[in-house]
Design an enzyme around this catalytic site. Sequence first.
Site, short mmCIF file in Angstrom:
data_model
loop_
_atom_site.label_atom_id
_atom_site.label_comp_id
_atom_site.label_asym_id
_atom_site.label_seq_id
_atom_site.Cartn_x
_atom_site.Cartn_y
_atom_site.Cartn_z
N TRP A 1 0.83 -1.21 0.00
CA TRP A 1 0.00 0.00 0.00
C TRP A 1 0.86 1.26 0.00
O TRP A 1 0.56 2.23 -0.71
CB TRP A 1 -0.96 0.02 1.19
CG TRP A 1 -2.02 -1.03 1.11
CD1 TRP A 1 -2.27 -2.02 2.03
CD2 TRP A 1 -2.98 -1.24 0.07
NE1 TRP A 1 -3.32 -2.81 1.63
CE2 TRP A 1 -3.77 -2.36 0.43
CE3 TRP A 1 -3.26 -0.60 -1.14
CZ2 TRP A 1 -4.81 -2.84 -0.38
CZ3 TRP A 1 -4.29 -1.08 -1.94
CH2 TRP A 1 -5.05 -2.18 -1.56
N ASP B 1 -1.56 6.70 6.55
CA ASP B 1 -2.65 5.81 6.16
C ASP B 1 -2.92 4.92 7.38
O ASP B 1 -2.08 4.12 7.77
CB ASP B 1 -2.17 4.98 4.95
CG ASP B 1 -3.20 3.98 4.46
OD1 ASP B 1 -4.23 3.78 5.14
OD2 ASP B 1 -2.96 3.39 3.38
N LYS C 1 -12.10 -1.72 7.07
CA LYS C 1 -11.23 -2.57 7.89
C LYS C 1 -11.73 -2.58 9.33
O LYS C 1 -12.02 -3.63 9.88
CB LYS C 1 -9.78 -2.08 7.84
CG LYS C 1 -9.24 -1.81 6.43
CD LYS C 1 -8.97 -3.09 5.65
CE LYS C 1 -8.83 -2.89 4.15
NZ LYS C 1 -7.70 -2.14 3.69
C1 LIG Z 1 -7.15 -1.75 2.33
C2 LIG Z 1 -6.11 -0.72 2.39
C3 LIG Z 1 -5.99 0.28 1.41
C4 LIG Z 1 -6.86 0.32 0.18
O1 LIG Z 1 -8.16 0.60 0.50
P1 LIG Z 1 -9.30 0.79 -0.60
O2 LIG Z 1 -10.42 1.31 0.24
O3 LIG Z 1 -9.57 -0.56 -1.20
O4 LIG Z 1 -8.83 1.77 -1.60
C5 LIG Z 1 -5.03 1.25 1.57
N1 LIG Z 1 -4.21 1.23 2.63
C6 LIG Z 1 -4.29 0.29 3.59
C7 LIG Z 1 -3.36 0.33 4.76
C8 LIG Z 1 -5.24 -0.72 3.50
O5 LIG Z 1 -5.32 -1.66 4.46
#
Ligand SMILES: *Cc1c(COP(=O)(O)O)cnc(C)c1O
Length: 368
Positions: A106, A174, A198
Amino acid sequence: MRVYNFAPGPSTLPLPVLERAAAEMTDVNGTGQSVMEMSHRSGAFKPIIEKAEALLRELMGIPANYRVLFVQGGGSLQFSMVPLNLGGIEPGAPKKKATYVETGIWSKKAAEEASKYLDAVTRASSKDRAYSYIPVAPAPAPDDAYYHITLNNTIVGTKWPSLPETGAIPLVADISSCILSEPLDISRFGLVYAGAQKNLGPAGTTVVIVREDLIGRAPSWTPALLRYDIYAAEGSMYNTPPCYGIYIIGLVLEWLKALGGPVAMAKLNHEKADLFYAYLDNSSFFRSPVEKSSRSLMNIPFVSTITDSGHRGELETRFVKEAEAQGLVNLAGHRLVGGMRASFYNAMPIEGVKALIAFMEKFEKSEK
Ligand SMILES: *Cc1c(COP(=O)(O)O)cnc(C)c1O
């Protein structure tokens, strides 16, 4: 029958939240409407979005000089919105730089996307050992526009043990897979973002928490829906927001508050993770590929010492299938890294972790 769902996202939600949403499906708060049917500008929806924001502010201790924005496009759209809005893009001026730390797939994607708009400099990476650790935090350059990290790495199962010191350079994180899993000092950041699916609610809503002075820096050609200032000015309602997702986030936050908020969650999440890591570390059959100092609370990849490879062989496939037959689902590792992975988000009770360990003990015995 409800299963124990160890998916990395979309992932398990608290049963009381789902039951309440079901009970309110056709008539929420005595409005005679489903949240999916009501105008986002109505008096019926207003208290729903306001409650979600107020609870988020309270539970995360968000300072008054930060704005909470509800955006669509997932965590991935923030890979573009962050450089567009914070990148110091000016017509005719040379591109600015920003620090990126590469700790997994990511963070790599975030840097790749950012390099369309600025000079995204990867100043440290843990790629040399398959992202199995968090590297020493590099120093930012004094003229960096911001400093980006992925606080919890969902796929490889690492977490920053402490935050990097970035001085006056805004720290951007993030926090998609660790939001509200434990207390976090928001005042250390310029901006954090999290896709809801998540640890917060259903897919389709992303929460952005941004310091006020960083809003309003996007170049004039930026599409309206990619500008933080528009979301801030319009209360996340420049256009129709993801109403149902925001409603479920509100219910999850109410559930979380009743349980004691992030402090209580951190205690429970540590108990769950400690139990599972202790099992892995004492097993001669399974092991964690992640360095102890960098281990995630939320996402725990594991491999078999028999095959001990990064791909999914016959044993891994059989493990995932047999676990599923026992009501322990979504244990396959990410398609890019293989092996197995269990995600223990806030909504996963400790009983689920114990059931998984009991299954693994049996599996281990039957293989010997
Ligand atoms: C799942 C995830 C993403 C991507 O998320 P989307 O909503 O599918 O764009 C980005 N960063 C992290 C840390 C993630 O776990």
